[in-house]
Design an enzyme around this catalytic site. Structure first.
Site, PDB file in Angstrom:
ATOM      1  N   LYS A 203       7.941  -7.094   8.177  1.00 37.05           N
ATOM      2  CA  LYS A 203       8.005  -6.279   6.962  1.00 37.05           C
ATOM      3  C   LYS A 203       6.607  -5.992   6.429  1.00 37.05           C
ATOM      4  CE  LYS A 203       8.990  -4.131   3.247  1.00 37.05           C
ATOM      5  NZ  LYS A 203       9.786  -4.579   2.129  1.00 37.05           N
ATOM      6  N   CYS A 257       5.124  -2.054  -2.534  1.00 31.81           N
ATOM      7  CA  CYS A 257       5.067  -2.417  -1.116  1.00 31.81           C
ATOM      8  C   CYS A 257       3.688  -2.156  -0.519  1.00 31.81           C
ATOM      9  CB  CYS A 257       6.134  -1.651  -0.333  1.00 31.81           C
ATOM     10  SG  CYS A 257       7.820  -2.106  -0.750  1.00 31.81           S
TER      11      CYS A 257
END
Length: 419
Positions: A203, A257
């Site tokens: 991720k 993110c």
């Protein structure tokens, strides 16, 4: 299946809505009392296509309710924020730790616990697992722990949660299998079972790849401005190569993110993660680049420029998501330079933000910082009639043409206006 989801933000709430839609009993937990009250009335507090109707229907059917405290459930999903520690750029796990401890009083053997929050590699093994082991649980036998990072795009979250592939990283193979079964409730994409540490690094690297690519584009924009070459033309031509895909330059990188996750990797291995850190530094420099060149554009005008119109504070187009948005640093910098800054963003209900007409009144420059659809077709007649100087500096490259009497500047032709 009863599911308790701790954190009802941009990921937790859509996830809750989808489980509820697919027949689960869902409890959404959030520390914000006002958010909890609104959710129990069927009112979503985030702007995301499909979420309002989904939550309203789930509440009306009795499949969803919200609370400030967890309750007993079959599965617990943690979706709380994970900022970075500014001193060493490491992952701040305090919210995750707090969320995990909050479910201990209602946890029972056989439960599945899933961490969806983006965390640094080894966090599940080294930090999260001991929290439950200290309570006497044997992970993989009587409690099933996994990390399953979200992989969604704001503005398409409800669609992508269903259709995107999911990585499920368990502490043991049985943990992975149990957690994967939870997501099979609604996920249509491939569910990939792996180790927790592999899922964590995967991720972080997905977002790091994009951050590095954007940094390359931003560096190219700076080079073009310095040597007098249209960087946007260069990108368009280079991307005609079948194996080249340079991203678009912009005013900086925001969001929870891309602007944060690369630091989690860097903090784990700072001696070798040099490209990752340099990319972050490059993207962090873009607000300063925009401020500097906005000043240069205005300094070249024949008359004094006092007002700048900011179009967009969201980091992502067509959303009200302003987390880590570079717009705020740019606004602060322009104010510090002495400009009167008027902010317009139709996706925010903020009394300090102005309408289109009020924002451009007597302004010398419109600075586009978000790629909202509303900004892709502007009222050029109103701009000419109301602005002191009809200039648009489009840092998102969303306006392809403008009226002949309006000066349109972007990262391609910027060099013509700053030298």
């Amino acid at each position: 299946m009863k599911i308790c989801i701790v954190g009802q933000g941009y990921i937790g709430l859509p996830t809750a809505a989808l489980f509820a839609k697919n027949g689960c009993e869902v409890l959404g937990v959030d520390v914000n009392k006002e958010i909890v009250e609104k959710l129990n009335q069927g009112i979503a507090h985030i702007e995301e296509p499909g979420i309002s109707d989904a939550i309203k229907n789930a509440v009306e059917k009795g499949h969803y309710h919200a609370s400030e405290t967890p309750e007993e459930a079959d599965t617990f999903i943690i979706t709380v924020p994970t900022p970075y520690v500014k001193e060493d750029l490491s992952c701040d796990l305090s919210y995750v730790i707090s969320a995990c401890k909050s479910i201990l009083p209602v946890l029972k053997k056989g439960n599945v616990v899933i961490i969806e929050s983006t965390i640094a590699p080894m966090s599940t093994d080294e930090v999260v697992k001991p929290i439950f082991e200290e309570e006497g649980y044997i992970i993989g036998e009587d409690l099933y722990l996994a990390h399953c990072p979200e992989r969604v795009l704001p503005g398409q979250i409800m669609f992508e949660l269903v259709n995107n592939n999911r990585i499920v990283g368990g502490i043991t193979e049985e943990c992975s299998r149990k957690a994967a079964d939870v997501y099979r409730t609604f996920v249509k994409g491939e569910i990939i079972e792996t180790e927790a540490k592999t899922a964590e690094l995967s991720k972080c690297m997905e977002n790091t790849f994009r951050d590095v690519n954007i940094a390359l584009a931003n560096e190219l924009a700076k080079i073009g401005a310095e040597i007098g070459v249209n960087a946007l033309d260069v990108i368009e031509m280079a991307n005609k190569h079948p194996r080249v895909n340079i991203h678009s330059p912009g005013p900086g990188v925001g969001g929870h993110c891309l602007a944060i996750d690369p630091y989690f990797i860097y903090a784990k291995a700072p001696d070798v993660a040099k490209i990752i850190k340099l990319a972050r530094d490059t993207n962090n420099s873009m607000p300063g680049f925009v401020i500097e060149n906005t000043g240069k554009i205005l300094a070249n005008l024949d008359e004094d420029a006092e007002k700048v119109s900011i179009f967009g504070v969201a980091y992502k187009g067509n959303t009200d998501d302003a987390r880590e948005s570079p717009a705020f640093e740019i606004i602060y910098g322009l104010k510090a330079a002495g400009y009167d800054v008027a902010i317009h963003d139709p996706h925010f209900d903020n009394p300090e933000y102005l309408s289109f007409e009020d924002a451009i009144k007597d302004s010398s420059l419109i600075l586009i910082l978000a790629d909202h659809d509303q900004f892709k077709e502007l009222d050029f007649e109103a701009i000419k009639e109301n602005m002191k100087c009809p200039i648009i500096f489009d840092t998102k490259n969303i306006l392809k043409t403008a009226d002949d009497d309006i000066t349109l500047i972007n990262f391609g032709n910027l060099y013509k206006f700053i030298h």
